[in-house]
Each structure stands twice: as C-alpha cells, then as structure tokens.
Design a protein around this motif. Structure first.
Motif, PDB file in Angstrom:
ATOM      1  N   PHE A  70    -124.986  42.756 -20.692  1.00  0.00           N
ATOM      2  CA  PHE A  70    -123.815  42.632 -21.554  1.00  0.00           C
ATOM      3  C   PHE A  70    -123.769  43.747 -22.594  1.00  0.00           C
ATOM      4  CE2 PHE A  70    -124.444  38.190 -20.176  1.00  0.00           C
ATOM      5  CZ  PHE A  70    -123.194  37.928 -19.654  1.00  0.00           C
ATOM      6  N   PHE A  71    -124.959  44.097 -23.106  1.00  0.00           N
ATOM      7  CA  PHE A  71    -125.013  45.094 -24.175  1.00  0.00           C
ATOM      8  C   PHE A  71    -124.479  46.435 -23.700  1.00  0.00           C
ATOM      9  CE2 PHE A  71    -127.202  48.410 -26.590  1.00  0.00           C
ATOM     10  CZ  PHE A  71    -126.919  48.013 -27.890  1.00  0.00           C
ATOM     11  N   GLU A  72    -124.759  46.793 -22.457  1.00  0.00           N
ATOM     12  CA  GLU A  72    -124.268  48.067 -21.921  1.00  0.00           C
ATOM     13  C   GLU A  72    -122.744  48.110 -21.886  1.00  0.00           C
ATOM     14  OE1 GLU A  72    -126.152  48.230 -18.169  1.00  0.00           O
ATOM     15  OE2 GLU A  72    -128.089  48.910 -18.961  1.00  0.00           O
ATOM     16  N   LEU A  73    -122.124  46.945 -21.810  1.00  0.00           N
ATOM     17  CA  LEU A  73    -120.653  46.874 -21.788  1.00  0.00           C
ATOM     18  C   LEU A  73    -120.073  46.719 -23.186  1.00  0.00           C
ATOM     19  CD1 LEU A  73    -120.301  44.402 -18.788  1.00  0.00           C
ATOM     20  CD2 LEU A  73    -120.099  46.897 -18.730  1.00  0.00           C
ATOM     21  N   ALA A  74    -120.959  46.608 -24.184  1.00  0.00           N
ATOM     22  CA  ALA A  74    -120.501  46.406 -25.558  1.00  0.00           C
ATOM     23  C   ALA A  74    -121.153  47.385 -26.521  1.00  0.00           C
ATOM     24  CB  ALA A  74    -120.805  44.967 -25.994  1.00  0.00           C
ATOM     25  N   ASP A  75    -121.728  48.473 -25.995  1.00  0.00           N
ATOM     26  CA  ASP A  75    -122.438  49.447 -26.830  1.00  0.00           C
ATOM     27  C   ASP A  75    -121.421  50.390 -27.462  1.00  0.00           C
ATOM     28  OD1 ASP A  75    -124.131  51.190 -28.051  1.00  0.00           O
ATOM     29  OD2 ASP A  75    -125.423  51.503 -26.313  1.00  0.00           O
ATOM     30  N   ILE A  76    -121.041  50.081 -28.673  1.00  0.00           N
ATOM     31  CA  ILE A  76    -120.035  50.880 -29.372  1.00  0.00           C
ATOM     32  C   ILE A  76    -120.547  52.294 -29.631  1.00  0.00           C
ATOM     33  CG2 ILE A  76    -118.656  51.038 -31.475  1.00  0.00           C
ATOM     34  CD1 ILE A  76    -118.734  48.002 -31.626  1.00  0.00           C
ATOM     35  N   ALA A  77    -121.832  52.399 -29.985  1.00  0.00           N
ATOM     36  CA  ALA A  77    -122.402  53.718 -30.288  1.00  0.00           C
ATOM     37  C   ALA A  77    -122.364  54.621 -29.056  1.00  0.00           C
ATOM     38  CB  ALA A  77    -123.825  53.565 -30.804  1.00  0.00           C
ATOM     39  N   ALA A  78    -122.736  54.073 -27.898  1.00  0.00           N
ATOM     40  CA  ALA A  78    -122.718  54.877 -26.674  1.00  0.00           C
ATOM     41  C   ALA A  78    -121.296  55.287 -26.310  1.00  0.00           C
ATOM     42  CB  ALA A  78    -123.355  54.091 -25.536  1.00  0.00           C
ATOM     43  N   ALA A 133    -117.994  40.790 -23.544  1.00  0.00           N
ATOM     44  CA  ALA A 133    -119.404  41.180 -23.576  1.00  0.00           C
ATOM     45  C   ALA A 133    -119.951  41.141 -24.997  1.00  0.00           C
ATOM     46  CB  ALA A 133    -119.568  42.578 -22.979  1.00  0.00           C
ATOM     47  N   LEU A 134    -119.131  41.561 -25.964  1.00  0.00           N
ATOM     48  CA  LEU A 134    -119.543  41.480 -27.367  1.00  0.00           C
ATOM     49  C   LEU A 134    -119.825  40.039 -27.782  1.00  0.00           C
ATOM     50  CD1 LEU A 134    -117.198  44.022 -29.203  1.00  0.00           C
ATOM     51  CD2 LEU A 134    -119.697  44.054 -29.172  1.00  0.00           C
ATOM     52  N   GLU A 135    -118.995  39.140 -27.335  1.00  0.00           N
ATOM     53  CA  GLU A 135    -119.194  37.727 -27.667  1.00  0.00           C
ATOM     54  C   GLU A 135    -120.474  37.193 -27.026  1.00  0.00           C
ATOM     55  OE1 GLU A 135    -118.576  33.865 -29.147  1.00  0.00           O
ATOM     56  OE2 GLU A 135    -117.890  35.869 -29.741  1.00  0.00           O
ATOM     57  N   ALA A 136    -120.748  37.608 -25.780  1.00  0.00           N
ATOM     58  CA  ALA A 136    -121.985  37.172 -25.116  1.00  0.00           C
ATOM     59  C   ALA A 136    -123.213  37.679 -25.862  1.00  0.00           C
ATOM     60  CB  ALA A 136    -121.996  37.663 -23.667  1.00  0.00           C
ATOM     61  N   HIS A 166    -123.390  28.076 -22.002  1.00  0.00           N
ATOM     62  CA  HIS A 166    -123.168  27.758 -20.592  1.00  0.00           C
ATOM     63  C   HIS A 166    -121.709  27.372 -20.342  1.00  0.00           C
ATOM     64  CE1 HIS A 166    -124.065  25.171 -16.849  1.00  0.00           C
ATOM     65  NE2 HIS A 166    -124.093  26.450 -16.508  1.00  0.00           N
ATOM     66  N   ALA A 167    -121.181  26.501 -21.218  1.00  0.00           N
ATOM     67  CA  ALA A 167    -119.784  26.081 -21.061  1.00  0.00           C
ATOM     68  C   ALA A 167    -118.830  27.257 -21.247  1.00  0.00           C
ATOM     69  CB  ALA A 167    -119.472  24.973 -22.069  1.00  0.00           C
ATOM     70  N   TRP A 168    -119.115  28.109 -22.204  1.00  0.00           N
ATOM     71  CA  TRP A 168    -118.254  29.272 -22.455  1.00  0.00           C
ATOM     72  C   TRP A 168    -118.271  30.225 -21.263  1.00  0.00           C
ATOM     73  CZ3 TRP A 168    -119.679  34.482 -22.986  1.00  0.00           C
ATOM     74  CH2 TRP A 168    -118.670  35.338 -23.445  1.00  0.00           C
ATOM     75  N   MET A 169    -119.445  30.468 -20.682  1.00  0.00           N
ATOM     76  CA  MET A 169    -119.541  31.380 -19.534  1.00  0.00           C
ATOM     77  C   MET A 169    -118.771  30.842 -18.338  1.00  0.00           C
ATOM     78  SD  MET A 169    -123.286  33.116 -19.252  1.00  0.00           S
ATOM     79  CE  MET A 169    -123.822  34.369 -20.412  1.00  0.00           C
ATOM     80  N   ILE A 170    -118.905  29.544 -18.073  1.00  0.00           N
ATOM     81  CA  ILE A 170    -118.182  28.968 -16.940  1.00  0.00           C
ATOM     82  C   ILE A 170    -116.668  29.082 -17.150  1.00  0.00           C
ATOM     83  CG2 ILE A 170    -117.695  26.802 -15.737  1.00  0.00           C
ATOM     84  CD1 ILE A 170    -120.593  26.010 -16.169  1.00  0.00           C
ATOM     85  N   GLN A 171    -116.229  28.837 -18.363  1.00  0.00           N
ATOM     86  CA  GLN A 171    -114.801  28.905 -18.663  1.00  0.00           C
ATOM     87  C   GLN A 171    -114.274  30.332 -18.533  1.00  0.00           C
ATOM     88  OE1 GLN A 171    -113.849  27.495 -22.588  1.00  0.00           O
ATOM     89  NE2 GLN A 171    -111.704  28.111 -22.471  1.00  0.00           N
TER      90      GLN A 171
END
Length: 542
Positions: free
Chosen positions: A348-356, A374-377, A415-420
């Motif tokens: 997830f971090f690779e999809l939310a890396d603002i610096a990169a 991804a940031l939320e995860a 878990h519930a958030w990911m499924i949704q």
C-alpha cells in the motif's frame, strides 16, 4: 561624484584593508550560515533517532529519511568546518572583524577504557612578567587528543628446549604448542581478523591480500583461502550448537535473499536462507540467534529440509514453498503460519508514497498517482504498529491482553473496510491486488491477536539478511556452491554474535584459540551469550 564614491578610500592601503574587512565579514557570514545548517541537520537527526529509540522502528519512509539525514549531516559538517577555518584565516588579515566561533554539538568524552599517555609540555623556567625563577605549580589543564597506532604484525616464536639426562642419556622436550589448524602458521587473532573481514566487513580475500602486502606481509590468496576452509572445520561444533538452539524455539522468523554464484561462463542466482530465534519482544529468556543456509535455487524442498525438526510458529512472507510446512498432519508437528504486516503495508505504501511521487515528477519521470484508498490503508495499519511499539518487551500474556482490548477492534474495522472497498475495484487495480494479498490470508494476518509471542512484522529476519545485501556490492558473487555454504556457515556465527552484543572478531579469536582443546561436553560455554556472561564483571559481596 555620487555618494557611493565618497565612501571609497583614496589610498591603496586603505582599499586593501577595506577589501580584507569585506572578505572577512563575508567569510564569517558564510561560516555562520553553514554552522546553522549543520546544527539544524544534527538536531533533526537526533530527534529522529530518539523517536525511533522510544517508539521502535517506524515506516520505510522514516528509515529512508534517517539515512538521508545522516548523509546530509556528513556533508554539512564538513562544509561548516571548511567555512569556519576560512573565516578564521580571513579574520587574521583584519583587526575590525572578530573571528567566527562555531556552535558545535557537545562531544562525548573519550571512553574510559582507552589507555592514556601523558605528554607533559615543558614548563616555564621563569616568570613571563617579572623574570623571577621562584615558580610554584598551581594545577594543570589537560587536553585530550584521540590517536590510533597502526596495525602491528609480529611473529611469535615458540621455543622448545631439549634436555638430556646425564644418567640414562634420554632426551626430554616439552610437547609442541597447540595450533588452531594442524601444522598451522597463523595465530587465532589473525585468523579471526581474516574471517571477520571477509564475512563481517565484506572484504574479499584478494583485497585483504593486497592490503597485507602493502603493510609488508605478503600472503597469497590461496594461503588465505586455506585458512578460511580450515577454520570452518574447527568451528563446526559451534555452528551445530547454534543450529540446535535456533530449531528448539517456539517461534522462528524466516526469510531468504538472492546470492549471485559463479557458474560456467555466467553468474547464476542462488539463495541464502535465514531462520532467526528472537524471544526478546515477548520477554523470553532465551538468547537470540540466527542460522543461515545456502541453496542453488528457491525450491520448496529447501525450507522443508531446513525445518525438518521444527514445530511451532513460523513468521515469514507468503512464499508458496512454505505451504507444505503448514500441513496439520506434518511430523514432528504442524507449523503455524504468521505473516508479516510490514510486507503487506509496503504494497500500500508504494501506492501512497508522496515523496517518491514528487521526486519522480521533479525528475521528469512518469508521475505516480497517489491513491487515497492506499493512504487510508497505511493509516489504519500504522495504528496497529503504534500499539505494538507500546507493548514491545512485555510478556506474551500482557501482549495478548492488550491486543484483544486495543488491536482487535481495529482489525475488525480494517477487515470490513477492505471487503467493502475491494468490491468497488477492478481485478487489475493495484490497490485491489494489495487488498487481495491480505484478504486471502486473513487468518494468518489476524493470528497475532490470540498469541502474544507472534510479532507484527518479520523484521528480525530482514535485519539478519541486511549484511548480505550490503556484501553483494563488494564481493559481487560466491565462487561456488561450496563457497555459498561456507558463507552461510560464517554468517550464522557472526550474526549470532552481533545479536548478543558480542564483538564477533574478539569472540572468534578466543574461540579459535580454545575450541580444539575444549571438552566436547562443555562446548556450550563457547557460545556467544555464555562467552559474554563469563567475561562480565561479577557483583562483589557486600
């Protein structure tokens, strides 16, 4: 004439003095600016280190920032010192500009265990004021300077005198001294240095041979290689005891990394496996240790062979080769799977890396779209890590109870958030793949809630493999499969010593000097943790 020309001195000497003053003031300003930048960088680095020491390892971004700050501080400190000296030299040429004094961070005193050599400066024989000779000592000022003595080589001659009996004419002579290696010529300290330089400091034998030759001691590459192979035989009992200690654990960390190995006309990719026993996160009394193995490929039969005698918890990534280890009918017992949250977080971090993303944009590369999902995860997973930092080092029961109270609700919400959210994404979406990685293994991810011995990450194994990743840049490849096996053998000894806060070179030197004549039933006395305990000062009776 304008007003500016009225302030310019008319004679050459005055012009030179004004120019020197201007240069001195400019140098002082530059030095002050450099000193301020170095001090700011130093304080940022100290704050980051203190936070890591207080709360434990943080995210990849924090670790990367720490490395960057250390490199930046190195350059800023060098520049600040250079500018300071330039300002002092410029101030000498004028009487109107005071010399710049840099505000440096306080330096720690030199270690007390270092020997001190007193160099007493010649005392005055007469008073500088009146010329009197009746001087009395009031005290002294001591300025300490750290110095190093270049490495010294020496040859130890073991003399065995012969005696003859005047009565029976029989010749008597003391027995030959013990050598680490039969008919060996190298002492234990030299052997330990060669081993630690090669496997601990990543210096191949050819570079060591070049350095020794420059110091006046020519040793051929084949000669050094002979000593390495012989030492592996001598140290085999120590490795076997470390291996038995690791495999007797209730929980292990497992991981592997690539090792380039020389083949016919090319370089193949071998694997180096590590299994780490570290019970310190749940206050376990057993000393930490690591055992390494080498293989030519990454087949699942290798971890099955390594862990043939192990039953317990295995913390590792989701490598399919571990699959058969989790079979409930396995003998000597099933292995419980516990996966690494840091590994899943990284996806997830690779999809939310603002610096990169900003760095790629500034370099003209393809801009990476930052995913709010991804940031939320990452935010939700980081909340779990915050709880883990607070319970690190507590007992397994205390860790489990805290997780049940604090982490379990967060896990249920995640878990519930990911499924949704997963239902809203297409199969090929990058965030969907990161979610699928976790959802397919959710039981293994949530297992830490019910067992305080399980860690949230597999960082213990990744830290053990860090030396190999650094070494690949120096030694480039293993010369053969036997070389890879020998390297794994030595990594086991060196990494285990480091994990127990033992100097690997000092430990190897002592063990090599004793292991061959040491009683086999007392070989555990030479293990790093026992060796360290035997050398710690014992408390004296009141």
């Amino acid at each position: 004439m304008d007003a500016a020309s009225d302030t310019i001195p008319g004679d050459v000497d005055a012009l030179r003095a004004a120019l020197a003053t201007a240069r001195a003031e400019l140098a002082a300003e530059r030095a002050e600016r450099s000193a301020d930048q170095a001090l700011i960088s130093h304080l940022k680095l100290e704050i980051l280190k203190l936070n890591r020491a207080r709360f434990g390892p943080s995210s990849e971004r924090t670790a990367r920032l720490l490395d960057q700050l250390e490199l930046q501080l190195e350059e800023l400190e060098a520049s600040a010192t250079e500018d300071e000296l330039a300002a002092e030299q410029a101030a000498v040429r004028t009487t109107t500009v005071a010399a710049f004094e840099r505000r440096k961070p306080s330096r720690k005193p030199f270690p007390e265990h270092l020997p001190r050599e007193r160099v007493v400066e010649p005392a005055p024989t007469s008073c500088a004021c009146c010329g009197g000779t009746r001087l009395a000592k009031l005290g002294e000022d001591v300025t300490e300077t750290l110095e190093v003595i270049p490495r010294q080589w020496k040859v130890i001659q073991h003399v065995r005198e012969k005696f003859t009996c005047r009565d029976c004419e029989k010749i008597s002579q003391p027995p030959a001294p013990f050598h680490v290696i039969p008919r060996g010529w190298a002492g234990p300290s030299l052997l330990a240095m060669i081993l630690f330089e090669k496997f601990g400091q990543h210096q191949p034998l050819n570079r060591q041979a070049e350095r020794y030759a420059k110091e006046g001691v020519p040793l051929s590459l084949s000669t050094l290689a002979d000593q390495v192979g012989a030492c592996a035989v001598v140290l085999q009992p120590i490795f076997e005891r470390i291996e038995a200690h690791v495999m007797a654990a209730e929980r292990l960390h497992g991981d592997d990394t690539t090792v380039p190995v020389l083949a016919r006309g090319k370089t193949d990719t071998g694997r180096c496996w590590v299994y780490v026993r570290d019970d310190r996160p749940f206050a376990g009394p057993a000393p930490p240790a690591a055992v390494f193995y080498y293989s030519r490929d990454r087949g699942g039969e290798h971890p099955r062979g390594h862990l043939a005698s192990f039953a317990g918890i295995l913390q590792a990534d989701a490598y399919s080769g571990y699959g058969q280890l989790y079979d409930g009918a396995r003998s000597p017992g099933p292995i419980t799977e516990a996966v690494c949250w840091a590994h899943s977080r990284r996806k997830f971090f690779e999809l939310a890396d603002i610096a990169a993303s900003a760095r790629n944009k500034s370099q003209g590369k393809t801009d990476v779209v930052i995913s709010p999902m991804a940031l939320e995860a990452v935010r939700r997973i980081d909340a779990l890590f915050d709880i883990e930092r607070a319970i690190n080092g507590l007992t397994a029961v205390q860790r489990r109870d805290t997780r049940q109270a604090l982490s379990k609700p967060l896990i249920a919400d995640l878990h519930a958030w990911m499924i949704q959210e997963r239902a809203k994404l297409s199969r090929g979406n990058a965030v969907a793949k990161a979610m699928d990685y976790m959802l397919k293994r959710w039981d293994a991810f949530a297992r830490f809630l019910d067992d305080g011995r399980i860690c949230l990450t597999n960082n213990a194994a990744e830290r053990a493999l860090r030396g190999i990743a650094l070494g690949r840049k120096s030694w480039l490849f293993a010369g053969s499969d036997r070389g890879g096996q020998r390297a794994a053998f030595m990594y086991s000894l060196i990494v285990t010593a480091k994990m127990n806060d033992v100097d690997p070179q000092a430990w190897l030197a002592d063990v090599l000097g004793r292991v061959a004549s040491h009683p086999a039933q007392k070989i555990d006395e030479l293990l790093p943790w026992n060796w360290k305990a035997a050398r710690e000062p014992q408390p004296t009776a009141a």
